[in-house]
Design a protein around this motif. Sequence first.
Motif: not given
Lengths: 221, 221
Positions: A107-113, A160-165, A170-177, A204-208
């Motif tokens: 939960n901390g690393v998303g904000g750090k990005l 947490s996953y919706t946020h992590l996605q 937005r920030f990472c180049k890797f493909r999760m799949e 989409k609502k979480i992203s906004d």
Amino acid sequence: MADEVVLLGFWPSMFGMRARIALAEKGIKYEYKEEDLRNKSDLLLKMNPVHKKIPVLIHNGKPICESLIIVQYIDEVWNHKSPLLPSDPYHRSHARFWADFVDKKVNGVGGKLWDTKGEEQEAAKKEFLEMFKTLERELGGKPYFGGETFGFVDIALVSSYTHLQVFYERFCKFRMEAECPKIVAWVKRCKQKESVAKSLPDQKKISDFLSKWFEPDVAED
Amino acid sequence: MADEVVLLGFWPSMFGMRARIALAEKGIKYEYKEEDLRNKSDLLLKMNPVHKKIPVLIHNGKPICESLIIVQYIDEVWNHKSPLLPSDPYHRSHARFWADFVDKKVNGVGGKLWDTKGEEQEAAKKEFLEMFKTLERELGGKPYFGGETFGFVDIALVSSYTHLQVFYERFCKFRMEAECPKIVAWVKRCKQKESVAKSLPDQKKISDFLSKWFEPDVAED
């Protein structure tokens, strides 16, 4: 006397979602009260005077605070169905370890990005992928983190996953799949559960929401 | 087969002390292995590959990590004497809340006092005193945090107290006896217990250790 169950929440909160999923798993009816975090209700301040944070579960007038503590409480009180923690002490300690890992690492690393740039952000991206790889290894060939049934660690992480996605798109180049196929399959499996599907907000609502949260000036332009 | 119990620790660690006190409360015999944190043992790296941290409790070959999870495990497995958590789910959630408060609030603020200066340090001092006042209110007129008997929250906090005492004697002007007399009486009460007395290190040794930890250059002069 019927149980009186109230949940104080804030719709984008991953911590609030944990409580909602646990209550849905147990089939508990409750009153949901949305909090305005810029103007917290007297009820919230009275029920959680130490942290003044949601979620708070109020059961027959008594408050239970902190999301993982709430989920454990729900599991212990409504133990007639859908056990969320294993009954064996060793497996229970294992579940607590991984839920704690989600709280401390995930939960901390998303904000750090979002908050960093350059080398620091590159380090955060690396940490983010390593964290998912660690979770992928822990999940292994099991359908859920606890084994055959959906439980405590699944609730902690899927909330947490919706946020992590939002963060990794937005920030990472890797493909999760490609990097963590087991985690991707696990998320789909979790989202097929009614308890999860009806508790998670729209992507989409979480992203906004996160854009406004981290970049209020840009979002208001 | 007799239980084989091993504890991996590091003598000044407040987290390690928690496990030692809980094992002593239950009267469990165990082998203690001191870790060199600059040169971690293969056993530690194998038993806690995720965090690579002490304490680790190894029970019949299986590792349990994270101090509060270890204390809960000890309470659940050796439930024949000295219950550490209450049996009622609400009171258990209350105990978990305050142990979590110690982890989230208490253990961070000491380092903040040492690492900051000027206004930031003044804010940390204020936070430090407020934290103790909050704990003083929670303790109230009870002999222990859980009520009549020594338990989970007492273990969580008393393990930090030797460190906290070094911090407030060094940085804060307030007299603990005047500001938080109930906490001071509670510490004395805890230290009279054999399980605590034999698990806490000497105050002077901790003070010397913390000086070297936070100011290695000064300490080596």
